[in-house]
Design a protein around this motif. Structure first.
Motif, short mmCIF file in Angstrom:
data_model
loop_
_atom_site.label_atom_id
_atom_site.label_comp_id
_atom_site.label_asym_id
_atom_site.label_seq_id
_atom_site.Cartn_x
_atom_site.Cartn_y
_atom_site.Cartn_z
N GLN A 48 0.82 -1.21 0.00
CA GLN A 48 0.00 0.00 0.00
C GLN A 48 0.87 1.27 0.00
O GLN A 48 0.57 2.23 -0.71
N VAL A 49 1.94 1.24 0.79
CA VAL A 49 2.82 2.41 0.84
C VAL A 49 3.50 2.63 -0.50
O VAL A 49 3.60 3.76 -0.99
N ILE A 50 3.94 1.54 -1.12
CA ILE A 50 4.62 1.67 -2.42
C ILE A 50 3.65 2.20 -3.48
O ILE A 50 4.00 3.08 -4.28
N ILE A 51 2.43 1.68 -3.49
CA ILE A 51 1.44 2.15 -4.48
C ILE A 51 1.14 3.63 -4.30
O ILE A 51 1.09 4.41 -5.27
N GLN A 52 0.97 4.04 -3.04
CA GLN A 52 0.66 5.44 -2.76
C GLN A 52 1.80 6.37 -3.19
O GLN A 52 1.59 7.38 -3.86
N LYS A 53 3.01 6.00 -2.82
CA LYS A 53 4.14 6.85 -3.17
C LYS A 53 4.41 6.84 -4.68
O LYS A 53 4.81 7.86 -5.25
N THR A 54 4.15 5.69 -5.34
CA THR A 54 4.34 5.64 -6.79
C THR A 54 3.34 6.54 -7.50
O THR A 54 3.69 7.23 -8.47
N ARG A 55 2.11 6.55 -7.04
CA ARG A 55 1.11 7.44 -7.64
C ARG A 55 1.47 8.91 -7.45
O ARG A 55 1.30 9.72 -8.36
N GLU A 56 1.99 9.23 -6.27
CA GLU A 56 2.41 10.61 -6.03
C GLU A 56 3.57 11.00 -6.94
O GLU A 56 3.60 12.10 -7.50
N ARG A 57 4.53 10.07 -7.10
CA ARG A 57 5.65 10.35 -8.00
C ARG A 57 5.17 10.50 -9.44
O ARG A 57 5.63 11.36 -10.18
N GLU A 58 4.24 9.64 -9.86
CA GLU A 58 3.74 9.70 -11.24
C GLU A 58 2.96 10.99 -11.46
O GLU A 58 3.08 11.62 -12.52
N ARG A 59 2.14 11.39 -10.48
CA ARG A 59 1.40 12.64 -10.61
C ARG A 59 2.33 13.83 -10.71
O ARG A 59 2.13 14.75 -11.52
N GLY A 60 3.38 13.82 -9.92
CA GLY A 60 4.36 14.89 -10.01
C GLY A 60 5.08 14.91 -11.35
O GLY A 60 5.36 15.97 -11.91
N SER A 61 5.36 13.70 -11.89
CA SER A 61 6.02 13.63 -13.18
C SER A 61 5.11 14.15 -14.30
O SER A 61 5.56 14.88 -15.19
N ILE A 62 3.81 13.79 -14.24
CA ILE A 62 2.86 14.28 -15.25
C ILE A 62 2.72 15.78 -15.17
O ILE A 62 2.67 16.49 -16.19
N LEU A 63 2.63 16.30 -13.95
CA LEU A 63 2.51 17.75 -13.77
C LEU A 63 3.71 18.48 -14.36
O LEU A 63 3.58 19.47 -15.09
N GLU A 64 4.90 17.96 -14.07
CA GLU A 64 6.11 18.59 -14.58
C GLU A 64 6.18 18.51 -16.10
O GLU A 64 6.55 19.49 -16.78
N GLU A 65 5.79 17.35 -16.67
CA GLU A 65 5.86 17.18 -18.12
C GLU A 65 4.92 18.13 -18.85
O GLU A 65 5.31 18.81 -19.82
#
Length: 488
Positions: free
Chosen positions: A80-97
């Motif tokens: 659960q922790v990995i999924i949550q942090k991965t989604r946050e990282r992906e959202r940040g990557s999409i925002l930056e892109e």
């Protein structure tokens, strides 16, 4: 297992566009959380993943442990922790892109429609194309590939919202950059652009290279380049205007294909009075004022279109008003016209300050000229309102007369119908009349039958006997006479 773990990490980082070191740090933090979940009494936990070998080293209060023996609950917690942090990282990557791609054109696929708004699949994310940013009259089907402009990127608690547009003026600029290499290479510059999405667009272009024709390069050979842009916009008309630093020439180019006779610029009001021939008036104004409206937005000037007769009338009114002021001369009138004041309305709007600064007039004279112009403007406005009221009253009277005539005609038609209805009896009335006639006929027959038979002695003296009765009585008498047999 260690090498397989590294391959999985590399695959996730590549698919989600996440930094590998950050993902490894998140993975170590998730395993540390799982260890604390399994050892609630632990004071200190340490987890390290070797990025080269993939070996995981974990300690609890300095004692090494095997993370594979933590149990199902600890593994679920780490997941659960990995999924949550991965989604946050992906959202940040999409925002930056997409923040970097804001203002550029991207290609997507229509995923679905929601109450007139479209959801566009952009690959790693979904964009939102609202109805207000769509080209009027344009429709899209699910699965259709479309080009859209990344207009705005917003970060929300659970997602990144990407606002797309096809009606923004920058969408035209980016299409020119894609279709015209000279625009992308900055040899041709788009100086100004005015657009009414779905109908018409005016683009002012200039070239920094004297050997490159800006308008010709944008149009292309036989219109090939501009045709691709028009097809992408669904047939929207595009006027390519040659840019010029002179406002008069730019306004003249922007109003093409209409022919211009004269242009008067009033810098104080940022207003341009354009005189066009009578037969060019509708062409200069355009359908529903579209041509002059786009030209005004393209040039940044408030454009007023007049015919020569209207222009001369404004000048005559201005001259008469100014000369009525004591101390005003023809020179002042000429100076006002040179300033771009071609009517008393312009003079009333600019006020006395420009007259004092530009024409070097005395404050008292400038005040009196502006005051006279204001009174004349009020009189003209009152006359215009009176004319409009009279026109409206005349239109109302005409409409009322037409309504009365229509009502009278309907009454006449209804009268005709009533007379015909009264003259022609209904079925029940006709049947009743026939029954009455039959009864009267039967009564007459019965009365003749019971009446006394006529006398056989002959008609009374002086009575006229019908021919038929007379013949019948003669035949009766001959029948009753005895036969003598020829004896005397």
């Amino acid at each position: 297992m260690s090498q397989e773990l590294l391959r999985i990490i590399d695959s996730i980082c590549r698919d989600k566009n996440i930094d590998r070191d950050s993902f490894v740090a998140d993975l170590e933090a998730a395993m540390a959380t799982a260890i604390r979940k399994a050892h609630e009494s632990a004071q200190e936990t340490f987890v390290r993943l070797d990025p080269l070998t993939g070996k995981i080293t974990a300690t609890v209060d300095g004692a090494p442990i095997d993370v594979q023996l933590l149990g199902r609950i600890a593994a679920q917690t780490a997941k659960q922790v990995i999924i949550q942090k991965t989604r946050e990282r992906e959202r940040g990557s999409i925002l930056e892109e997409f923040m970097e791609r804001r203002g550029t054109i991207v290609t997507g696929t229509i995923a679905r429609e929601e109450r007139g708004n479209f959801i566009v699949n952009l690959g790693r994310a979904e964009g939102f194309l609202p109805r207000s940013e769509q080209i009027p009259g344009e429709t899209h089907a699910t699965g259709e590939r479309v080009r859209v402009l990344v207009l705005e990127v917003r970060e929300q608690p659970n997602q990144v919202k990407i606002i797309l547009s096809r009606s923004h003026p920058d969408f035209i600029k980016r299409l020119f950059e894609l279709e015209v290499p000279e625009v992308a290479e900055k040899i041709i510059e788009i100086k100004a652009l005015a657009r009414e999405a779905g109908y018409r667009t005016k683009v002012a272009v200039a070239s920094i290279d004297s050997k490159v024709d800006a308008v010709g390069a944008c149009v292309g050979v036989r219109g090939s380049r501009i045709k691709n842009i028009v097809d992408e916009l669904g047939g929207e008309k595009i006027d390519i205007v040659r840019w010029n630093e002179s406002s008069q020439i730019l306004i003249q180019n922007a109003l093409k294909p209409a022919e211009i006779q004269e242009i008067a610029l009033c810098f104080e009001l940022n207003k341009a009075t354009v005189v066009v021939p009578e037969d060019q008036l509708s062409l200069a104004i355009g359908k529903r004022g579209q041509n002059v409206r786009l030209a005004a937005r393209l040039t940044g000037w408030d454009i007023d279109i007049l015919t020569p007769a209207e222009y001369d009338q404004h000048l005559e009114t201005l001259e008469r008003c100014v000369k009525s002021v004591e101390g005003a001369t023809d020179v002042i009138v000429d100076q006002l016209i040179a300033m771009g004041c071609v009517s008393v309305l312009d003079l009333d709007e600019i006020g006395p300050e420009p007259l004092i600064k530009e024409l070097q007039l005395g404050p008292d004279l400038a005040e009196r000229i502006v005051e006279a112009a204001g009174e004349e403007a009020i009189r003209i406005e009152e006359e215009r309102e009176a004319a409009e009221k009279a026109k409206a009253a005349q239109a109302a009277a005409t409409a009322e007369a037409a309504e009365v005539a229509a009502e009278a005609e309907s009454q006449v038609e209804s009268g005709f119908v009533a007379e015909e209805t009264a003259a022609a009896p209904t079925g029940d009335e006709a049947a009743g009349a026939l029954e009455l006639e039959a009864e009267a006929f039967e009564e007459a027959v019965v009365a003749d039958a019971v009446a006394e038979p006529p006398s056989m002695t002959g008609p009374e003296a002086g009575e006229v006997v019908p021919e038929q009765d007379r013949l019948r009585s003669d035949s009766d008498e001959s029948a009753t006479e005895p036969a003598t047999g020829g004896r005397t």
